[in-house]
Scaffold this active site. Sequence first.
Site, mmCIF file in Angstrom:
data_model
loop_
_atom_site.group_PDB
_atom_site.id
_atom_site.type_symbol
_atom_site.label_atom_id
_atom_site.label_comp_id
_atom_site.label_asym_id
_atom_site.label_seq_id
_atom_site.Cartn_x
_atom_site.Cartn_y
_atom_site.Cartn_z
ATOM 1 N N GLY A 39 -10.263 34.545 17.269
ATOM 2 C CA GLY A 39 -10.438 33.349 18.079
ATOM 3 C C GLY A 39 -9.586 33.384 19.325
ATOM 4 O O GLY A 39 -9.614 32.459 20.129
ATOM 5 N N SER A 65 -8.824 39.818 20.850
ATOM 6 C CA SER A 65 -9.871 40.292 19.942
ATOM 7 C C SER A 65 -11.257 40.080 20.537
ATOM 8 O O SER A 65 -12.176 40.863 20.286
ATOM 9 C CB SER A 65 -9.761 39.606 18.577
ATOM 10 O OG SER A 65 -9.907 38.204 18.693
ATOM 11 N N CYS A 113 0.160 41.430 6.717
ATOM 12 C CA CYS A 113 -1.240 41.054 6.904
ATOM 13 C C CYS A 113 -2.062 42.251 7.376
ATOM 14 O O CYS A 113 -3.179 42.481 6.906
ATOM 15 C CB CYS A 113 -1.352 39.900 7.898
ATOM 16 S SG CYS A 113 -3.032 39.283 8.141
ATOM 17 N N GLY A 128 -7.981 43.539 18.295
ATOM 18 C CA GLY A 128 -7.413 43.404 19.630
ATOM 19 C C GLY A 128 -5.973 43.836 19.739
ATOM 20 O O GLY A 128 -5.278 43.429 20.686
ATOM 21 N N CYS A 174 1.379 32.011 11.268
ATOM 22 C CA CYS A 174 0.155 31.216 11.255
ATOM 23 C C CYS A 174 0.113 30.213 10.109
ATOM 24 O O CYS A 174 -0.465 29.134 10.245
ATOM 25 C CB CYS A 174 -1.071 32.129 11.206
ATOM 26 S SG CYS A 174 -1.301 33.025 9.644
#
Length: 377
Positions: free
Chosen positions: A19, A23, A111, A135, A210
């Site tokens: 988002g 990316s 992650c 990205g 996040c």
Amino acid sequence: MTETPRAGRPLKVLAAMSGGVDSAVAAARAAEAGHDVTGVHLALSANPQSFRTGARGCCTVEDSRDARRAADVIGIPFYVWDLAERFRQDVVEDFIAEYEAGRTPNPCLRCNEKIKFAALLDRALALGFDAVCTGHYASVVTTPDGTRELHRSADLAKDQSYVLGVLDQRQLAHAMFPLGDTGATKPEIRAEAERRGLAVAAKPDSHDICFIADGDTQGFLAGHLGTAEGDIVDEDGATVGTHSGAYGFTIGQRRGLRIGRPAPDGKPRYVLDISPVDNTVTVGPAEALDVLALTAIRPRWCGAAPTGPGAYTAQLRAHGGEVPVTAEPTGDGLRVRFTEPVRGVAPGQAVVLYDGPRVVGSATIATTERAAAAGRR
């Protein structure tokens, strides 16, 4: 030269679209290069509203919508995959457990290892995709013998090879980083996004963790681990303050110590050690943080593992610089010695070794050897 898996023909590519602008441009470049690209957004929370808000480019509902709109502009299929349970187990719970044990983890690195280039890549390969595109600012280089190497980005200011140092040879063989070798700066990437008509061109970068919506790591940990009052002591063991949970501190921390009285010499004090066993935090002068060497566990090699001692440079945090070291594998671990003492080295962090621009591998710091301790022997 930088290549993609099975170079020479169009690839079936799964583009992980967070988002954010990076990316989105990476997916657009892959499609423009003639690859058969499908976009996918990873739903990483069973309750996305509990994650960061404000269009920061990672894990929220509006991030998913931004990714979908970017895919529509690029003209590629788009899906949302639910990896919330896997993310909770492999990243969030690992993060909490590491802090509870007195260590300082890097959730973005975990992650990449467990989600984007394990769970996501495995599913992509099972569905017939050749590569996963992201990205990230890094490069995959193919050597004459076919070995894949991970290299720093051409734009060193945005280089993200540190958090990709956990990728092994198999994962690198199916990784695509379209932004990594162009040398484009972030303003140039944003300008490209605007030229392509991508609405995320001006979207802010993501910097915070996040899954901690308000950025309050200590509050997040307290909510999961509870409060547990303990002592803050100096190097002689004298109590100089109290805390509500040793897990809320990191090695090298200066702010937020809430120490009632200054050090005898008036100089700032820093966190030197965290003991979860007796819930004690030890503080002292900055020079007591000087580290001469470390041992690390769970090494992950980006290519062939070193067979003996060698001279490298090491990076110890995502936005840190390189320092010269000698390093040697030790069975299932790694021994690293610094040419000059370094500070702010905490168990749980990753040490990533480099040979020039090439990433040799990564390991998790287990113990450190302090200069002050060595001087007392």
